[in-house]
Every structure is written in structure tokens, then in C-alpha cells.
Design a protein around this motif. Structure first.
Motif, PDB file in Angstrom:
ATOM      1  N   THR A 152       0.737  -0.995  -0.004  1.00  0.00           N
ATOM      2  CA  THR A 152       0.115   0.042  -0.100  1.00  0.00           C
ATOM      3  C   THR A 152       0.832   1.293  -0.105  1.00  0.00           C
ATOM      4  N   PRO A 164      -7.528   6.159   1.162  1.00  0.00           N
ATOM      5  CA  PRO A 164      -9.018   5.490   0.976  1.00  0.00           C
ATOM      6  C   PRO A 164      -9.257   4.327   0.049  1.00  0.00           C
ATOM      7  N   TYR A 165      -8.003   4.403  -1.065  1.00  0.00           N
ATOM      8  CA  TYR A 165      -8.034   3.246  -1.910  1.00  0.00           C
ATOM      9  C   TYR A 165      -7.011   2.138  -1.446  1.00  0.00           C
ATOM     10  N   ALA A 186      -7.168   1.046   1.697  1.00  0.00           N
ATOM     11  CA  ALA A 186      -8.158   0.523   2.678  1.00  0.00           C
ATOM     12  C   ALA A 186      -8.973  -0.611   1.921  1.00  0.00           C
ATOM     13  N   ARG A 187      -9.218  -0.276   0.358  1.00  0.00           N
ATOM     14  CA  ARG A 187     -10.062  -1.266  -0.363  1.00  0.00           C
ATOM     15  C   ARG A 187      -8.948  -2.536  -0.870  1.00  0.00           C
ATOM     16  N   LEU A 188      -7.719  -2.118  -0.665  1.00  0.00           N
ATOM     17  CA  LEU A 188      -7.072  -3.181  -1.381  1.00  0.00           C
ATOM     18  C   LEU A 188      -7.093  -4.756  -0.542  1.00  0.00           C
ATOM     19  N   PRO A 189      -6.968  -5.809  -1.098  1.00  0.00           N
ATOM     20  CA  PRO A 189      -7.025  -6.970  -0.175  1.00  0.00           C
ATOM     21  C   PRO A 189      -5.756  -7.081   0.463  1.00  0.00           C
TER      22      PRO A 189
END
Length: 76
Positions: free
Chosen positions: A28, A34-35, A37-40
Motif C-alpha cells: 500500500t 481511501p484506496y 483500505a480497499r486493497l486485499p
């Protein structure tokens, strides 16, 4: 022992390196929060792979039982 080496080793004396956590942090790096946090997470992906391995082991077991089950259904 040099003072730089002594300072480096004393800084890590109390903490353990968590490779999975480090991979999550590296994955990350440079991505807005914000983006990111959406990554696996790497931890979650590895857990998924472990689950896939368990399914493969179950499949191997059922493959061994298949001939026996087909004989049982032929007797009925």
C-alpha cells in the motif's frame, strides 16, 4: 562493535519482524489511504490460498472414496 551497529541492534531488541505485515505495508506504499483500505491484505490472500489447499486435500480424499461409493450404489 561500532556504535551504529549497536544502535541498530538495540532498536530491534524488543520487536519482532512480521513479514506479512511488512508485505501489507509495502503493497500500500504510495497509495492514498481511501484506496489502500480497499486493497486485499496479503494475510487475507494467504488465508484464501490455505483454504484452497484444504479443499484440494478434501478432493483427494473424496476421489479415493468414489470407487467404494459407486459399488455401494450398484448394490442397492
Amino acid at each position: 562493535m561500532s556504535s551504529a551497529h549497536a544502535a541498530d541492534s538495540s532498536g530491534r531488541a524488543g520487536s519482532k519482524l512480521n513479514p506479512i505485515g511488512e508485505l501489507d505495508a509495502i503493497a500500500t506504499t504510495g497509495i492514498p489511504a481511501p484506496y489502500a483500505a480497499r486493497l486485499p491484505k496479503v494475510k487475507d490472500q494467504l488465508a484464501g490460498l490455505n483454504h484452497l489447499n484444504e479443499l484440494n486435500q478434501l478432493h483427494q480424499l473424496t476421489d479415493q472414496a468414489a470407487p467404494v461409493l459407486s459399488l455401494a450404489s450398484a448394490v442397492e
